[in-house]
Enzyme design. Structure first.
Site, PDB file in Angstrom:
ATOM      1  N   ASN A   9       0.909  -1.075  -0.078  1.00  0.00           N
ATOM      2  CA  ASN A   9      -0.073  -0.011   0.006  1.00  0.00           C
ATOM      3  C   ASN A   9       0.906   1.105   0.005  1.00  0.00           C
ATOM      4  OD1 ASN A   9      -1.858   2.034   0.300  1.00  0.00           O
ATOM      5  ND2 ASN A   9      -2.327   1.471   2.344  1.00  0.00           N
ATOM      6  N   TRP A  10       1.083   1.736  -1.271  1.00  0.00           N
ATOM      7  CA  TRP A  10       1.993   2.964  -1.152  1.00  0.00           C
ATOM      8  C   TRP A  10       1.455   4.067  -0.658  1.00  0.00           C
ATOM      9  CZ3 TRP A  10       4.349   3.416  -7.015  1.00  0.00           C
ATOM     10  CH2 TRP A  10       5.182   2.119  -7.107  1.00  0.00           C
ATOM     11  N   LYS A  11       0.063   4.451  -0.234  1.00  0.00           N
ATOM     12  CA  LYS A  11      -0.394   5.374   0.127  1.00  0.00           C
ATOM     13  C   LYS A  11      -0.146   6.901  -0.960  1.00  0.00           C
ATOM     14  CE  LYS A  11      -0.051   3.473   4.621  1.00  0.00           C
ATOM     15  NZ  LYS A  11       0.008   3.504   5.933  1.00  0.00           N
ATOM     16  N   HIS A  93      -9.579   1.309   4.484  1.00  0.00           N
ATOM     17  CA  HIS A  93      -8.485   1.464   5.087  1.00  0.00           C
ATOM     18  C   HIS A  93      -8.684   2.498   6.401  1.00  0.00           C
ATOM     19  CE1 HIS A  93      -4.295   2.751   6.017  1.00  0.00           C
ATOM     20  NE2 HIS A  93      -3.909   1.831   5.446  1.00  0.00           N
ATOM     21  N   GLU A  95      -7.157   4.843   7.362  1.00  0.00           N
ATOM     22  CA  GLU A  95      -6.968   6.336   7.078  1.00  0.00           C
ATOM     23  C   GLU A  95      -8.314   6.733   6.249  1.00  0.00           C
ATOM     24  OE1 GLU A  95      -3.067   5.736   5.112  1.00  0.00           O
ATOM     25  OE2 GLU A  95      -2.307   5.143   7.276  1.00  0.00           O
ATOM     26  N   GLU A 165      -5.638  -4.586  10.364  1.00  0.00           N
ATOM     27  CA  GLU A 165      -4.735  -3.587  10.677  1.00  0.00           C
ATOM     28  C   GLU A 165      -5.003  -2.706  11.798  1.00  0.00           C
ATOM     29  OE1 GLU A 165      -2.450  -2.611   6.878  1.00  0.00           O
ATOM     30  OE2 GLU A 165      -4.263  -1.057   6.858  1.00  0.00           O
ATOM     31  N   GLY A 171       2.256   2.491  10.502  1.00  0.00           N
ATOM     32  CA  GLY A 171       3.059   3.460  10.504  1.00  0.00           C
ATOM     33  C   GLY A 171       3.733   4.010  11.770  1.00  0.00           C
ATOM     34  N   SER A 210       3.102  -1.821  10.463  1.00  0.00           N
ATOM     35  CA  SER A 210       4.841  -1.895  10.661  1.00  0.00           C
ATOM     36  C   SER A 210       5.176  -3.402  10.622  1.00  0.00           C
ATOM     37  CB  SER A 210       4.754  -1.423  12.242  1.00  0.00           C
ATOM     38  OG  SER A 210       4.546  -0.109  12.275  1.00  0.00           O
ATOM     39  N   GLY A 231       2.754  -1.062   4.229  1.00  0.00           N
ATOM     40  CA  GLY A 231       2.664   0.314   4.085  1.00  0.00           C
ATOM     41  C   GLY A 231       4.005   0.792   3.653  1.00  0.00           C
ATOM     42  N   GLY A 232       4.825   1.584   4.772  1.00  0.00           N
ATOM     43  CA  GLY A 232       6.044   2.025   4.400  1.00  0.00           C
ATOM     44  C   GLY A 232       7.127   0.917   3.775  1.00  0.00           C
TER      45      GLY A 232
HETATM   46  P1  PGA Z   1       2.505   0.451   7.665  1.00  0.00           P
HETATM   47  O1  PGA Z   1       1.155   0.459   6.848  1.00  0.00           O
HETATM   48  O2  PGA Z   1       3.086  -0.884   7.194  1.00  0.00           O
HETATM   49  O3  PGA Z   1       3.468   1.550   7.264  1.00  0.00           O
HETATM   50  O4  PGA Z   1       2.467   0.293   9.022  1.00  0.00           O
HETATM   51  C1  PGA Z   1       0.362  -0.430   6.697  1.00  0.00           C
HETATM   52  C2  PGA Z   1      -1.085  -0.100   6.126  1.00  0.00           C
HETATM   53  O5  PGA Z   1      -1.421   1.024   6.436  1.00  0.00           O
HETATM   54  O6  PGA Z   1      -1.654  -0.536   5.056  1.00  0.00           O
END
Ligand code: PGA
Length: 247
Positions: A9-11, A93, A95, A165, A171, A210, A231-232
């Site tokens: 998930n590049w966001k 998600h 967010e 999640e 993050g 994470s 994500g990251g």
């Molecule tokens: P993260 O994000 O791996 O940076 O914690 C995961 C996500 O939000 O899908």
């Protein structure tokens, strides 16, 4: 045995110039047994398709409109994602839920819209830190699942993925322990068992929050963890590929 899936998930990260090397490195380096996908920002879907088409790496969007078309400025429909060869789309998600007001009902409608055009929705669920500390993790996750189950029915989950999640782990560098994650994954699977043992047994339930090369193997080794939503670490080809190999 369920196949595992590692989805990036590049966001809201990337640029045309910067993505190219990342997409090529992921495409050329993907050697793991698990399925692999990247969910990129909308403007880069054409680029993702150009680089990844014909490879083992699938691609997808990070959100989808609940509507099929119409006067919804700024929105992107499922058929538009399908036009660009997406296999997956994230829905719900945290967010989106927290910053953009996606309620359980909206998430359920987005899930249905994705399925309708043949996309595989990745339904994200998870509790906040306050909810965990209040001891209501199970109730929150069940409520989030129930909204979608009530709208689409259990059979829809033969063509969907769930991602657990915990919001406090996204993050933050604070990963759920394998035991904490497994506990919720088992609870999620049990929720499906009550409707269909067969769907429950086949359902891919990803962990996200994470995930790094150093903790992926232990997380993915848990009985009900079928891969990860990353994500990251999905922005660094070497890390993302190491996580893929660990699945
Ligand atoms: P993260 O994000 O791996 O940076 O914690 C995961 C996500 O939000 O899908």
């Amino acid at each position: 045995m369920r196949t595992k899936l590692v989805a990036g998930n590049w966001k809201m990260h990337g640029s045309l110039a910067g993505n190219l090397g990342l997409l090529q490195a992921v495409r050329d380096g993907a050697r793991g047994q698990a399925e692999i996908a990247v969910c990129v920002p909308y403007p880069y879907l054409a680029q993702a398709r150009a680089v990844l088409d014909g490879s083992k790496v699938a691609w997808g969007g990070q959100d989808v409109s609940e509507h099929a078309q119409g006067a919804y400025t700024g929105e992107v429909s499922g058929s538009m994602l399908a036009d660009f060869g997406c296999r997956y789309v994230l829905v719900g998600h945290s967010e989106r839920r927290s910053f953009y007001g996606d309620t359980d009902a909206v998430v359920a409608a987005k899930f249905a819209a994705a399925l309708k055009v043949g996309l595989t929705p990745v339904l994200c669920v998870g509790e906040t830190l306050a909810e965990r500390e209040a001891g209501i993790t199970g109730a929150v996750v069940t409520r989030q699942l129930d909204a979608v189950l009530a709208n689409s029915g259990v059979a829809a989950f033969s063509r969907a993925v769930v991602a657990y999640e915990p919001v406090w782990a996204i993050g933050t560098g604070r990963t759920a322990s394998p035991a904490q994650a497994q506990e919720v994954h088992a609870l999620i699977r049990a929720r499906f068992v009550s409707d269909s043992a067969e769907i429950a047994a086949g359902l891919q339930i990803l962990y996200g929050g994470s995930v790094k090369p150093g903790n992926a193997r232990e997380l993915f080794g848990q009985a009900d963890i079928d891969g990860g939503l990353i994500g990251g670490a999905s922005l660094v080809a070497e890390d993302f590929l190491a996580i893929h190999v660990a699945a």
